[in-house]
Design a protein around this motif. Structure first.
Motif, PDB file in Angstrom:
ATOM      1  N   GLY A  86      13.392  22.956  36.116  1.00 12.04           N
ATOM      2  CA  GLY A  86      12.113  23.665  35.996  1.00 12.04           C
ATOM      3  C   GLY A  86      11.129  23.345  37.093  1.00 12.04           C
ATOM      4  O   GLY A  86      10.072  23.965  37.197  1.00 12.04           O
ATOM      5  N   TYR A  87      11.433  22.335  37.915  1.00 13.72           N
ATOM      6  CA  TYR A  87      10.658  22.008  39.117  1.00 13.72           C
ATOM      7  C   TYR A  87       9.180  21.749  38.819  1.00 13.72           C
ATOM      8  O   TYR A  87       8.307  22.025  39.618  1.00 13.72           O
ATOM      9  CB  TYR A  87      10.797  23.143  40.146  1.00 13.72           C
ATOM     10  CG  TYR A  87      10.681  22.677  41.572  1.00 13.72           C
ATOM     11  CD1 TYR A  87      11.684  21.928  42.160  1.00 13.72           C
ATOM     12  CD2 TYR A  87       9.559  22.979  42.332  1.00 13.72           C
ATOM     13  CE1 TYR A  87      11.580  21.496  43.469  1.00 13.72           C
ATOM     14  CE2 TYR A  87       9.442  22.541  43.644  1.00 13.72           C
ATOM     15  CZ  TYR A  87      10.463  21.797  44.200  1.00 13.72           C
ATOM     16  OH  TYR A  87      10.355  21.356  45.499  1.00 13.72           O
ATOM     17  N   TYR A  88       8.874  21.251  37.608  1.00 21.48           N
ATOM     18  CA  TYR A  88       7.502  20.994  37.157  1.00 21.48           C
ATOM     19  C   TYR A  88       6.638  22.253  37.154  1.00 21.48           C
ATOM     20  O   TYR A  88       5.415  22.181  37.253  1.00 21.48           O
ATOM     21  CB  TYR A  88       6.835  19.914  38.011  1.00 21.48           C
ATOM     22  CG  TYR A  88       7.337  18.516  37.757  1.00 21.48           C
ATOM     23  CD1 TYR A  88       7.679  18.112  36.477  1.00 21.48           C
ATOM     24  CD2 TYR A  88       7.458  17.599  38.790  1.00 21.48           C
ATOM     25  CE1 TYR A  88       8.146  16.833  36.229  1.00 21.48           C
ATOM     26  CE2 TYR A  88       7.926  16.312  38.553  1.00 21.48           C
ATOM     27  CZ  TYR A  88       8.268  15.943  37.264  1.00 21.48           C
ATOM     28  OH  TYR A  88       8.724  14.672  37.022  1.00 21.48           O
ATOM     29  N   SER A  89       7.273  23.401  37.010  1.00 22.41           N
ATOM     30  CA  SER A  89       6.555  24.676  37.059  1.00 22.41           C
ATOM     31  C   SER A  89       6.665  25.387  35.713  1.00 22.41           C
ATOM     32  O   SER A  89       7.767  25.513  35.151  1.00 22.41           O
ATOM     33  CB  SER A  89       7.144  25.557  38.166  1.00 22.41           C
ATOM     34  OG  SER A  89       6.809  26.916  37.983  1.00 22.41           O
TER      35      SER A  89
ATOM     36  N   ILE B 194      -2.981  21.495  40.450  1.00 19.98           N
ATOM     37  CA  ILE B 194      -4.382  21.433  40.026  1.00 19.98           C
ATOM     38  C   ILE B 194      -4.569  22.014  38.624  1.00 19.98           C
ATOM     39  O   ILE B 194      -5.593  21.780  37.970  1.00 19.98           O
ATOM     40  CB  ILE B 194      -5.267  22.184  41.050  1.00 19.98           C
ATOM     41  CG1 ILE B 194      -6.715  21.736  40.927  1.00 19.98           C
ATOM     42  CG2 ILE B 194      -5.133  23.693  40.886  1.00 19.98           C
ATOM     43  CD1 ILE B 194      -7.597  22.235  42.042  1.00 19.98           C
ATOM     44  N   SER B 195      -3.577  22.744  38.117  1.00 18.86           N
ATOM     45  CA  SER B 195      -3.711  23.364  36.791  1.00 18.86           C
ATOM     46  C   SER B 195      -3.233  22.432  35.675  1.00 18.86           C
ATOM     47  O   SER B 195      -3.388  22.757  34.498  1.00 18.86           O
ATOM     48  CB  SER B 195      -2.907  24.674  36.738  1.00 18.86           C
ATOM     49  OG  SER B 195      -1.524  24.421  36.863  1.00 18.86           O
ATOM     50  N   ASN B 196      -2.649  21.290  36.039  1.00 19.52           N
ATOM     51  CA  ASN B 196      -2.100  20.373  35.043  1.00 19.52           C
ATOM     52  C   ASN B 196      -3.183  19.415  34.569  1.00 19.52           C
ATOM     53  O   ASN B 196      -3.757  18.663  35.356  1.00 19.52           O
ATOM     54  CB  ASN B 196      -0.923  19.594  35.647  1.00 19.52           C
ATOM     55  CG  ASN B 196      -0.130  18.829  34.611  1.00 19.52           C
ATOM     56  OD1 ASN B 196      -0.676  18.354  33.613  1.00 19.52           O
ATOM     57  ND2 ASN B 196       1.169  18.708  34.830  1.00 19.52           N
ATOM     58  N   SER B 197      -3.443  19.404  33.270  1.00 17.03           N
ATOM     59  CA  SER B 197      -4.501  18.576  32.702  1.00 17.03           C
ATOM     60  C   SER B 197      -4.250  17.082  32.950  1.00 17.03           C
ATOM     61  O   SER B 197      -5.197  16.298  33.007  1.00 17.03           O
ATOM     62  CB  SER B 197      -4.638  18.841  31.198  1.00 17.03           C
ATOM     63  OG  SER B 197      -3.405  18.604  30.528  1.00 17.03           O
TER      64      SER B 197
ATOM     65  N   ILE C 110      15.384  20.608  22.931  1.00 17.43           N
ATOM     66  CA  ILE C 110      15.059  20.729  24.354  1.00 17.43           C
ATOM     67  C   ILE C 110      14.085  19.618  24.720  1.00 17.43           C
ATOM     68  O   ILE C 110      13.092  19.382  24.030  1.00 17.43           O
ATOM     69  CB  ILE C 110      14.435  22.097  24.681  1.00 17.43           C
ATOM     70  CG1 ILE C 110      15.424  23.229  24.374  1.00 17.43           C
ATOM     71  CG2 ILE C 110      14.007  22.162  26.158  1.00 17.43           C
ATOM     72  CD1 ILE C 110      14.852  24.631  24.580  1.00 17.43           C
ATOM     73  N   PHE C 111      14.370  18.943  25.823  1.00 20.67           N
ATOM     74  CA  PHE C 111      13.519  17.885  26.387  1.00 20.67           C
ATOM     75  C   PHE C 111      12.894  18.472  27.650  1.00 20.67           C
ATOM     76  O   PHE C 111      13.585  18.694  28.645  1.00 20.67           O
ATOM     77  CB  PHE C 111      14.398  16.672  26.703  1.00 20.67           C
ATOM     78  CG  PHE C 111      13.696  15.510  27.380  1.00 20.67           C
ATOM     79  CD1 PHE C 111      12.686  15.674  28.314  1.00 20.67           C
ATOM     80  CD2 PHE C 111      14.098  14.219  27.095  1.00 20.67           C
ATOM     81  CE1 PHE C 111      12.073  14.607  28.938  1.00 20.67           C
ATOM     82  CE2 PHE C 111      13.503  13.125  27.716  1.00 20.67           C
ATOM     83  CZ  PHE C 111      12.485  13.313  28.636  1.00 20.67           C
ATOM     84  N   ALA C 112      11.601  18.746  27.612  1.00 18.84           N
ATOM     85  CA  ALA C 112      10.886  19.233  28.800  1.00 18.84           C
ATOM     86  C   ALA C 112      10.286  18.032  29.521  1.00 18.84           C
ATOM     87  O   ALA C 112       9.558  17.239  28.926  1.00 18.84           O
ATOM     88  CB  ALA C 112       9.782  20.212  28.401  1.00 18.84           C
ATOM     89  N   ALA C 113      10.590  17.896  30.814  1.00 19.61           N
ATOM     90  CA  ALA C 113      10.212  16.681  31.551  1.00 19.61           C
ATOM     91  C   ALA C 113       8.754  16.653  31.976  1.00 19.61           C
ATOM     92  O   ALA C 113       8.327  15.687  32.619  1.00 19.61           O
ATOM     93  CB  ALA C 113      11.117  16.496  32.773  1.00 19.61           C
ATOM     94  N   ASN C 114       7.985  17.696  31.647  1.00 17.87           N
ATOM     95  CA  ASN C 114       6.523  17.560  31.707  1.00 17.87           C
ATOM     96  C   ASN C 114       5.865  18.620  30.828  1.00 17.87           C
ATOM     97  O   ASN C 114       6.535  19.519  30.283  1.00 17.87           O
ATOM     98  CB  ASN C 114       5.982  17.562  33.150  1.00 17.87           C
ATOM     99  CG  ASN C 114       5.663  18.940  33.696  1.00 17.87           C
ATOM    100  OD1 ASN C 114       6.199  19.944  33.233  1.00 17.87           O
ATOM    101  ND2 ASN C 114       4.798  19.010  34.697  1.00 17.87           N
ATOM    102  N   ASN C 115       4.557  18.522  30.672  1.00 17.70           N
ATOM    103  CA  ASN C 115       3.831  19.367  29.727  1.00 17.70           C
ATOM    104  C   ASN C 115       3.817  20.839  30.133  1.00 17.70           C
ATOM    105  O   ASN C 115       3.914  21.719  29.288  1.00 17.70           O
ATOM    106  CB  ASN C 115       2.406  18.847  29.537  1.00 17.70           C
ATOM    107  CG  ASN C 115       1.692  18.583  30.854  1.00 17.70           C
ATOM    108  OD1 ASN C 115       2.229  18.775  31.949  1.00 17.70           O
ATOM    109  ND2 ASN C 115       0.455  18.105  30.762  1.00 17.70           N
ATOM    110  N   ARG C 116       3.681  21.120  31.422  1.00 17.10           N
ATOM    111  CA  ARG C 116       3.638  22.519  31.864  1.00 17.10           C
ATOM    112  C   ARG C 116       4.971  23.217  31.584  1.00 17.10           C
ATOM    113  O   ARG C 116       5.007  24.388  31.182  1.00 17.10           O
ATOM    114  CB  ARG C 116       3.316  22.586  33.360  1.00 17.10           C
ATOM    115  CG  ARG C 116       1.936  22.081  33.728  1.00 17.10           C
ATOM    116  CD  ARG C 116       0.841  23.015  33.268  1.00 17.10           C
ATOM    117  NE  ARG C 116       0.792  24.220  34.093  1.00 17.10           N
ATOM    118  CZ  ARG C 116       0.348  25.405  33.679  1.00 17.10           C
ATOM    119  NH1 ARG C 116      -0.057  25.565  32.426  1.00 17.10           N
ATOM    120  NH2 ARG C 116       0.311  26.440  34.501  1.00 17.10           N
TER     121      ARG C 116
END
Length: 336
Positions: free
Chosen positions: A219-222, A71-74, A244-250
């Motif tokens: 990072g488990y999307y966390s 719920i915190s992910n835009s 570094i490639f982060a697989a999502n914004n968070r």
């Protein structure tokens, strides 16, 4: 007048109780003139229909469950905005639940939504093996999957091209001269995590670049987990990748904090890219190169699809892929 009933409305409008009921439930034809008389009477008497009683009688609650992992992910908030902009026009309300990427919690949420007799569910599942979706379909509850796919269920899907977009983003890093590329993976129990990692690996293989085990992080999307994993790499193992490639914004945000704490500048010391734009991107310098998903459009498509599915449960399921864009900003250093 307190406790106004259908009988009071019928008397005021000079029509039968059955006619008022038909206007309320919109289940039988009523002439335009009569309908306007009934609606005018309701307004003048301040009549408020009992939605619970109506739903019990009609078996329609006008409630749609929306289940998301974070719920915190835009990104997911934009999806919800898109869904609501469509379904609210048809007088549907959303029941929002989130799972924290916890599959047991997800199953409990889905069971509660079924018990609340929602008319349909829009789901971003935390596990590709979610077989409970089949049970929901058997209960005659339509399901639309958004952002994430599951293996077995034959249901509608709204998604992005996660494999292709991850390949494109990795290819961009490689063409900018990077070879020591670290990936911070998402949840590898869900389709987005799997497909983004597969896209990364495919690009690295096509350019004959070794994928080093120590540069593959989970990072488990966390935000917190990504921070911990990148910190272990840079602080404990003393390994500083060129990119570094982060697989999502968070996870990108967690990565940025580690770099800041260790006085590593983007992109001078470490280049950083992310799948999906981070929140408040306009306030950050340099802005991150990213894959920009159209979350609002995905939500609108899901809203349209779920309304279609509520009206017609028999049509064949379909999959819609919403195109994402590579947005190049200043977070990648060119290496000669």
């Amino acid at each position: 007048m307190e406790n106004v009933t259908i009988k009071d409305v019928a008397k005021h409008a000079q029509v039968s109780i059955a006619t008022v009921s038909r206007v309320l439930n919109d289940n039988y034809p009523v002439s335009k003139e009569t309908k306007e008389k009934v609606l005018k009477a309701m307004n003048e008497l301040n009549f408020k229909p009992n939605s619970i009683a109506r739903s019990l009688k009609s078996n329609i609650t006008h409630l749609i469950g929306v289940v998301i992992p974070d719920i915190s992910n835009s990104f997911f908030m934009e999806i919800i905005k898109g869904i609501d902009s469509v379904v609210s026009k048809e007088e549907y309300s959303l029941i929002l639940s989130y799972t924290d990427e916890n599959f047991d919690k997800e199953l409990n949420v889905l069971k509660r939504l079924s018990q609340k007799r929602v008319d349909a569910i829009i789901l971003a599942s935390s596990n590709t093996d979610n077989k409970y979706v089949d049970d929901l379909i058997k209960e005659n509850i339509p399901v639309v999957l958004i952002d994430r796919k599951i293996k077995t269920s034959n249901v509608d899907v709204i998604a992005s091209d996660d494999f292709g977009s991850a390949y494109t983003l990795t290819k961009y890093l490689i063409e900018m001269g990077h070879r020591d590329i670290c990936i911070v993976n998402g949840n590898l129990n869900v389709s987005t995590g799997i497909e983004r990692y597969d896209g990364f690996k495919a690009a690295m293989m096509d350019y004959n670049i070794e994928i080093k085990d120590e540069l593959v992080l989970n990072g488990y999307y966390s935000w917190e987990k990504a921070y911990e994993e990148v910190k272990k790499l840079i602080v404990d193992k003393k390994i500083i990748p060129s990119a570094i490639f982060a697989a999502n914004n968070r996870m990108a945000e967690g990565t940025m904090l580690v770099l800041k704490e260790n006085h590593l500048k983007i992109p001078d010391d470490v280049s950083l890219v992310t799948f999906e734009e981070i929140e408040n991107q306009k306030l950050i310098e340099p802005k991150l190169t990213c894959i920009k998903q159209n979350a609002l459009l995905m939500g609108k498509k899901a809203g349209q699809m779920i309304l279609e599915r509520i009206k017609d449960k028999e049509t064949n399921p379909k999959e819609i892929v919403v195109v994402s864009d590579l947005v190049i900003n200043g977070s990648v250093k060119k290496i000669n």
